[in-house]
Design a protein around this motif. Structure first.
Motif, PDB file in Angstrom:
ATOM      1  N   LEU A 195       0.816  -1.207   0.000  1.00 32.58           N
ATOM      2  CA  LEU A 195       0.000   0.000   0.000  1.00 32.58           C
ATOM      3  C   LEU A 195       0.856   1.267   0.000  1.00 32.58           C
ATOM      4  O   LEU A 195       0.500   2.260  -0.645  1.00 32.58           O
ATOM      5  N   THR A 196       1.985   1.233   0.684  1.00 33.60           N
ATOM      6  CA  THR A 196       2.897   2.381   0.664  1.00 33.60           C
ATOM      7  C   THR A 196       3.457   2.597  -0.732  1.00 33.60           C
ATOM      8  O   THR A 196       3.527   3.740  -1.211  1.00 33.60           O
ATOM      9  N   LEU A 197       3.854   1.537  -1.393  1.00 35.49           N
ATOM     10  CA  LEU A 197       4.363   1.657  -2.763  1.00 35.49           C
ATOM     11  C   LEU A 197       3.294   2.172  -3.722  1.00 35.49           C
ATOM     12  O   LEU A 197       3.583   2.986  -4.608  1.00 35.49           O
ATOM     13  N   ILE A 198       2.068   1.719  -3.548  1.00 40.49           N
ATOM     14  CA  ILE A 198       0.973   2.209  -4.396  1.00 40.49           C
ATOM     15  C   ILE A 198       0.754   3.698  -4.166  1.00 40.49           C
ATOM     16  O   ILE A 198       0.587   4.468  -5.118  1.00 40.49           O
ATOM     17  N   ALA A 199       0.762   4.123  -2.892  1.00 42.48           N
ATOM     18  CA  ALA A 199       0.564   5.542  -2.581  1.00 42.48           C
ATOM     19  C   ALA A 199       1.685   6.391  -3.175  1.00 42.48           C
ATOM     20  O   ALA A 199       1.440   7.473  -3.719  1.00 42.48           O
ATOM     21  N   ILE A 200       2.913   5.909  -3.090  1.00 43.95           N
ATOM     22  CA  ILE A 200       4.047   6.654  -3.651  1.00 43.95           C
ATOM     23  C   ILE A 200       3.971   6.673  -5.175  1.00 43.95           C
ATOM     24  O   ILE A 200       4.286   7.679  -5.808  1.00 43.95           O
ATOM     25  N   PHE A 201       3.518   5.587  -5.772  1.00 45.97           N
ATOM     26  CA  PHE A 201       3.407   5.530  -7.225  1.00 45.97           C
ATOM     27  C   PHE A 201       2.318   6.458  -7.744  1.00 45.97           C
ATOM     28  O   PHE A 201       2.485   7.134  -8.756  1.00 45.97           O
ATOM     29  N   LEU A 202       1.173   6.504  -7.044  1.00 45.84           N
ATOM     30  CA  LEU A 202       0.058   7.328  -7.503  1.00 45.84           C
ATOM     31  C   LEU A 202       0.320   8.821  -7.341  1.00 45.84           C
ATOM     32  O   LEU A 202      -0.081   9.623  -8.186  1.00 45.84           O
ATOM     33  N   ASN A 203       0.948   9.204  -6.245  1.00 47.30           N
ATOM     34  CA  ASN A 203       1.254  10.614  -6.003  1.00 47.30           C
ATOM     35  C   ASN A 203       2.621  10.683  -5.319  1.00 47.30           C
ATOM     36  O   ASN A 203       2.702  10.702  -4.085  1.00 47.30           O
ATOM     37  N   PRO A 204       3.700  10.713  -6.097  1.00 47.64           N
ATOM     38  CA  PRO A 204       5.046  10.618  -5.536  1.00 47.64           C
ATOM     39  C   PRO A 204       5.375  11.703  -4.508  1.00 47.64           C
ATOM     40  O   PRO A 204       5.969  11.405  -3.471  1.00 47.64           O
ATOM     41  N   THR A 205       4.963  12.921  -4.758  1.00 43.92           N
ATOM     42  CA  THR A 205       5.310  14.004  -3.840  1.00 43.92           C
ATOM     43  C   THR A 205       4.674  13.791  -2.480  1.00 43.92           C
ATOM     44  O   THR A 205       5.366  13.776  -1.450  1.00 43.92           O
ATOM     45  N   MET A 206       3.371  13.627  -2.454  1.00 43.04           N
ATOM     46  CA  MET A 206       2.670  13.457  -1.181  1.00 43.04           C
ATOM     47  C   MET A 206       3.014  12.124  -0.527  1.00 43.04           C
ATOM     48  O   MET A 206       3.119  12.032   0.692  1.00 43.04           O
ATOM     49  N   GLY A 207       3.187  11.090  -1.337  1.00 40.17           N
ATOM     50  CA  GLY A 207       3.532   9.779  -0.790  1.00 40.17           C
ATOM     51  C   GLY A 207       4.873   9.795  -0.086  1.00 40.17           C
ATOM     52  O   GLY A 207       5.018   9.262   1.017  1.00 40.17           O
ATOM     53  N   LEU A 208       5.874  10.412  -0.719  1.00 40.34           N
ATOM     54  CA  LEU A 208       7.202  10.471  -0.104  1.00 40.34           C
ATOM     55  C   LEU A 208       7.231  11.401   1.104  1.00 40.34           C
ATOM     56  O   LEU A 208       7.896  11.110   2.104  1.00 40.34           O
ATOM     57  N   ILE A 209       6.504  12.510   1.031  1.00 35.64           N
ATOM     58  CA  ILE A 209       6.435  13.409   2.185  1.00 35.64           C
ATOM     59  C   ILE A 209       5.797  12.677   3.363  1.00 35.64           C
ATOM     60  O   ILE A 209       6.309  12.724   4.486  1.00 35.64           O
ATOM     61  N   ALA A 210       4.689  11.990   3.120  1.00 42.75           N
ATOM     62  CA  ALA A 210       4.010  11.245   4.186  1.00 42.75           C
ATOM     63  C   ALA A 210       4.919  10.147   4.735  1.00 42.75           C
ATOM     64  O   ALA A 210       4.966   9.923   5.952  1.00 42.75           O
ATOM     65  N   TYR A 211       5.656   9.475   3.851  1.00 45.39           N
ATOM     66  CA  TYR A 211       6.554   8.399   4.288  1.00 45.39           C
ATOM     67  C   TYR A 211       7.641   8.932   5.223  1.00 45.39           C
ATOM     68  O   TYR A 211       7.885   8.381   6.294  1.00 45.39           O
ATOM     69  N   PHE A 212       8.299  10.014   4.823  1.00 44.28           N
ATOM     70  CA  PHE A 212       9.401  10.520   5.640  1.00 44.28           C
ATOM     71  C   PHE A 212       8.921  11.236   6.903  1.00 44.28           C
ATOM     72  O   PHE A 212       9.592  11.192   7.929  1.00 44.28           O
ATOM     73  N   VAL A 213       7.747  11.860   6.853  1.00 49.09           N
ATOM     74  CA  VAL A 213       7.185  12.435   8.075  1.00 49.09           C
ATOM     75  C   VAL A 213       6.859  11.318   9.064  1.00 49.09           C
ATOM     76  O   VAL A 213       7.137  11.418  10.264  1.00 49.09           O
ATOM     77  N   THR A 214       6.287  10.237   8.562  1.00 50.56           N
ATOM     78  CA  THR A 214       6.007   9.087   9.420  1.00 50.56           C
ATOM     79  C   THR A 214       7.299   8.498   9.970  1.00 50.56           C
ATOM     80  O   THR A 214       7.360   8.099  11.141  1.00 50.56           O
TER      81      THR A 214
END
Length: 68
Positions: free
Chosen positions: A38-57
């Motif tokens: 699910l994390t990979l899907i989120a990053i693939f669909l919207n890379p900017t927000m996905g990566l920001i959310a990943y690193f904030v987490t």
């Protein structure tokens, strides 16, 4: 590399980049593999927000580990 190798890699109980998905899945009792998928899907669909959310987490989880 076949699908069983990919599945073993995703199910591995070790951190891959920051350990974010492993920490989140352990905290909520989720499957590590599906959390990573699910994390990979989120990053693939919207890379900017996905990566920001990943690193904030990742930052929040590391602060939570060191605080307690």
């Amino acid at each position: 590399m076949n699908m069983s190798d990919v599945e073993k890699f995703l199910k591995a109980d070790k951190s891959i980049i920051c350990g974010t998905t492993l920490s989140v899945s352990k905290q909520f009792g989720w499957s590590v593999m599906w959390t990573r998928v699910l994390t990979l899907i989120a990053i693939f669909l919207n890379p900017t927000m996905g990566l920001i959310a990943y690193f904030v987490t990742a930052i929040v989880m590391s602060l939570q580990k060191t605080k307690y």
